[in-house]
Each structure stands twice: as structure tokens, then as C-alpha cells.
Design an enzyme around this catalytic site. Sequence first.
Site, PDB file in Angstrom:
ATOM      1  N   MET A  81       4.442   0.301  -1.551  1.00 42.13           N
ATOM      2  CA  MET A  81       4.643   0.166  -2.982  1.00 42.13           C
ATOM      3  C   MET A  81       5.897   0.924  -3.424  1.00 42.13           C
ATOM      4  O   MET A  81       6.685   0.424  -4.241  1.00 42.13           O
ATOM      5  CB  MET A  81       3.418   0.689  -3.720  1.00 42.13           C
ATOM      6  CG  MET A  81       3.546   0.717  -5.234  1.00 42.13           C
ATOM      7  SD  MET A  81       2.018   1.292  -6.052  1.00 42.13           S
ATOM      8  CE  MET A  81       1.993   3.017  -5.529  1.00 42.13           C
ATOM      9  N   GLU A 105       0.830  -1.198   0.000  1.00 45.65           N
ATOM     10  CA  GLU A 105       0.000   0.000   0.000  1.00 45.65           C
ATOM     11  C   GLU A 105       0.868   1.252   0.000  1.00 45.65           C
ATOM     12  O   GLU A 105       1.691   1.439   0.908  1.00 45.65           O
ATOM     13  CB  GLU A 105      -0.884   0.049   1.245  1.00 45.65           C
ATOM     14  CG  GLU A 105      -2.012  -0.956   1.283  1.00 45.65           C
ATOM     15  CD  GLU A 105      -2.888  -0.763   2.513  1.00 45.65           C
ATOM     16  OE1 GLU A 105      -3.958  -1.383   2.549  1.00 45.65           O
ATOM     17  OE2 GLU A 105      -2.503  -0.008   3.428  1.00 45.65           O
ATOM     18  N   CYS A 106       0.694   2.104  -0.981  1.00 42.69           N
ATOM     19  CA  CYS A 106       1.263   3.442  -0.996  1.00 42.69           C
ATOM     20  C   CYS A 106       2.764   3.423  -0.697  1.00 42.69           C
ATOM     21  O   CYS A 106       3.564   3.047  -1.544  1.00 42.69           O
ATOM     22  CB  CYS A 106       0.504   4.338  -0.019  1.00 42.69           C
ATOM     23  SG  CYS A 106       0.700   6.113  -0.344  1.00 42.69           S
ATOM     24  N   GLY A 107       3.194   3.797   0.493  1.00 38.11           N
ATOM     25  CA  GLY A 107       4.614   3.796   0.816  1.00 38.11           C
ATOM     26  C   GLY A 107       5.252   2.437   0.673  1.00 38.11           C
ATOM     27  O   GLY A 107       6.424   2.329   0.289  1.00 38.11           O
ATOM     28  N   SER A 133      -0.773  -0.595  -4.797  1.00 38.22           N
ATOM     29  CA  SER A 133      -1.634   0.542  -5.109  1.00 38.22           C
ATOM     30  C   SER A 133      -1.382   1.660  -4.117  1.00 38.22           C
ATOM     31  O   SER A 133      -0.853   1.436  -3.017  1.00 38.22           O
ATOM     32  CB  SER A 133      -3.109   0.129  -5.046  1.00 38.22           C
ATOM     33  OG  SER A 133      -3.958   1.236  -5.334  1.00 38.22           O
TER      34      SER A 133
END
Length: 458
Positions: free
Chosen positions: A335, A331-333, A422
Site C-alpha cells: 500500500m 497489503e501494508c508495504g 490496508s
Amino acid sequence: MWSALARCPTLLIAAPASGQGKTSVTAALARWQVRLGRRVRVFKCGPDFLDPHWLALASGQPVDNLDLWMNGEADVRARLHAAARNSDLILIEGVMGLFDGEPSAADLAARFGIPVLAVVDAGAMVGTFGALVHGLRHYRPGLPWAGVLANRVAGDGHTQMLRAAVHTEDGPWLGALPRDEALALPERHLGLVQAFELPDALARLDAWADAMAATPLGQWGPADWQQVAVGFEAPDGAAQRLPHLLQGRRVALARDAAFAFVYPANVQTLRDLGAEVVTFSPLANEPVPDADALWLPGGYPELHAEALAAADRTRAGVARHVQAGRPVWAECGGMLALLEALTLVDGRRVPMWGLLPGEARMQPRLAALGPHAWPTPWGTLRGHSFHYSTLQTVLPPLAHTTPARGHGRGEAIWQHGPVLASYFHAWFASAPAAAAQLLSSPGLRAVAPPHAAGVSVP
């Protein structure tokens, strides 16, 4: 079916806007009540990873998020009922301004009959303070009300003028907290600095608690607290039991200052699904535990890019996990850490772990913010996005989330081998079966399950 009321004194701490001091006031009240020997449970309205760190330190309890859209009303009600059964006091920190957002903190207060404590930064006003309080009190008729507290006040004379500005019908006056820049919470691009990053965090909380103790609110006795007691109905027990879709599976969770954006409720959902959750620290270059699945949550990889780039033992463990075909949810960071490189705001390009094609670049301004939903064959995961970076990759998106507000762009979901990644932060309890699928056999994640033939991920 709802039954079995559980009653508990409850306050929703709200303000006219962000930046008024809701977190410090909520934390101060929680810390003061804990010091008096009370069991305090604190919640945070809306999606938020940073304020809960301070609220958890103040209360000594995990802090869950409450959002009528992201959680759903049944989930919110179940969490409040459970807290009421096991606590002496429930505090809920609002989000943005009292009436901001869809749904807003006011919507939550009205739905469950929770009295609102209005906190107003009065540092640069006197008479207008009364006008703001009057507007908050009467803008929505019938809104449960507890009173008003002034924040960042200059002194006793200022306090007296502010108190005189509040109309009798807009009270009660619950006190004032002084301005003290030495105790102000430092901020960075995503919000407050995390409590565990400051060595004097608990000392700050105790100083706030001392100030709260001197206010009328801090001096409330049992009879006063009973005036704001709220009854929360119990959910149907059968509806709360989750199938053990992850029974026997071990999930490795990255957890440190670079990977700190984790909803406690998400971890609990995985455990309720039967999973064992073990943690490790990439910043400490710890090896990845042997596990069936890997979860790399969001956080601040951009603040620790060089350390993550040098974490060769962690990187090798993640690579072995991926090469073995075991699922990864990033998730986010999380990724960003998997990418080939991350370019920081100052222009420095830092090589990352190179396990996901593409590069990201940090931006000086917010790139995306808002609630999102991801429809899957196993249910619709709800959550949000909040990021300052943009990503360039040759990977075609597997799916896109849907913005809840009907405007803006959806967040792409990318798949690369066993990796799903994502900018979307999922609230696992919104669709536990879908959450289980994220951390299950990677070959099952991009297609519909047998009982949903003909259905595909959008």
C-alpha cells in the site's frame, strides 16, 4: 471426522521470552538434520514473515505459520498431518515466551501433544537458569516436555554450572550452544534481517549446525527421536478441497526484498483456488506481467524508497493495470508503494507511485501490532497488522478489521477504483472465498454476492 494417524518426531522450540535465540537454535537443528540426510519440515508459531526465511533456508522446505486463532485448529492439524506423512522430523519455532499470547505456543503444544524443547539465553546467569527451566517445566501441569538447551554460553565451565543448576525432574539436559557475536543474526525495526540479504547466510547456518552437532541433542539417534514422535490425525479430504473460484485467472505477485512479506500458504491457497501466480520484481524495475489481478504484499518499501520511486517501468505497468479496472490487493508495504509519497524516519519525503491518494510517514516506534479479523460476506479473513508508519488519506474507509483481543483499533480497508489496500495482512486460508474476492472483479468486492442479499461489508 479425523482418522489415519501420521506419526513423526516433533519438537516445539520455545523460550522464556523473545530474543533468547529460538530462531538460531531451530535453524541450527534443522540444518544439522538436513546434513544428516533427513527430511525436515519447519513451522513458525504465530504471524511472522522474517523468521521463516531463515528456517526455510535451513530446512530446504517452505515454512508455514501455525496459530490456533489465525489458522484455526483444523488448518493447523491438516498442515501437521501432511508434514508428518512426508517428513522425518518436524520442528516448530515458538513465538515470544512459551506462555505468551492468546493462544500461546504452550497452547499449541498442549493441544497436539508436542514435546517442548526449552531454549534459555544463559549468558548472564547460572543458578537462575535452573529456576527458569523449573518454571517453564511446571507452570502448566501436563505440558509435553522434551528437555532444555542453554544458549549463548561462555565456555565449558559455564556449561557445567548450568547443567548442575537443572533439577533432574526438569531435564533432560540437551546441551549448550556457545556465544558467538560474529554469528548473531542482525535485526532491524520489524525483526530479523532477511536471510537472502546476507551473502554468508548459509555459512552461518552451517556454523550453527556444527555447534548443534556437538550437543546431546545433536547426537540423538533413531531411538531418541522416537521418544518425541507425535501422531497427527488426518482431516476429512472433502473438507480440504477448495472450489476453483479463481480458475483461469492469473495473479501477478510483487516479490523481492521490498515486497517479501508473503505467506507461502497464501500463494498455495490461490493456486488451490485455481489461479496461476506469477512473480515480478519492482526493485529490478521489471514490467508487471499481464494478469487479471495484482497483489502487492508487505515488506520494506521504506528501505528501498528511492529505488521504487525510480522504477518507472514497474510504476507504468501498475498504472495500466489500475486504469484497465483490474483488481489490486495491496497489503501494508504494498500500500505504501502506491501512495503519493512516503516520509522516512530521517524526514526525507520520497515520491511514490501516486496511484492511491494519501501519504505515509515512518515512525521511530511501532504504530500497531496484533491479530485482526475482517468480516466479509464471503467469510471472515483472519490475519494481523505490524507497522511503523501512519497514513493520511482523504479516502473514507470501506471497512475496518476487528482486533482479536477486544482492545485497540481496527485497521481501515480503503478502496480506490479497483484498488483495495490496508495495513492488514490476511491469512488467505482462513476464508478462501473472501481471498478469491480480493483478486476478482473489483465491482463485486464492495457488495454482497447474490446469495447473500442484504449483507454488506462492515
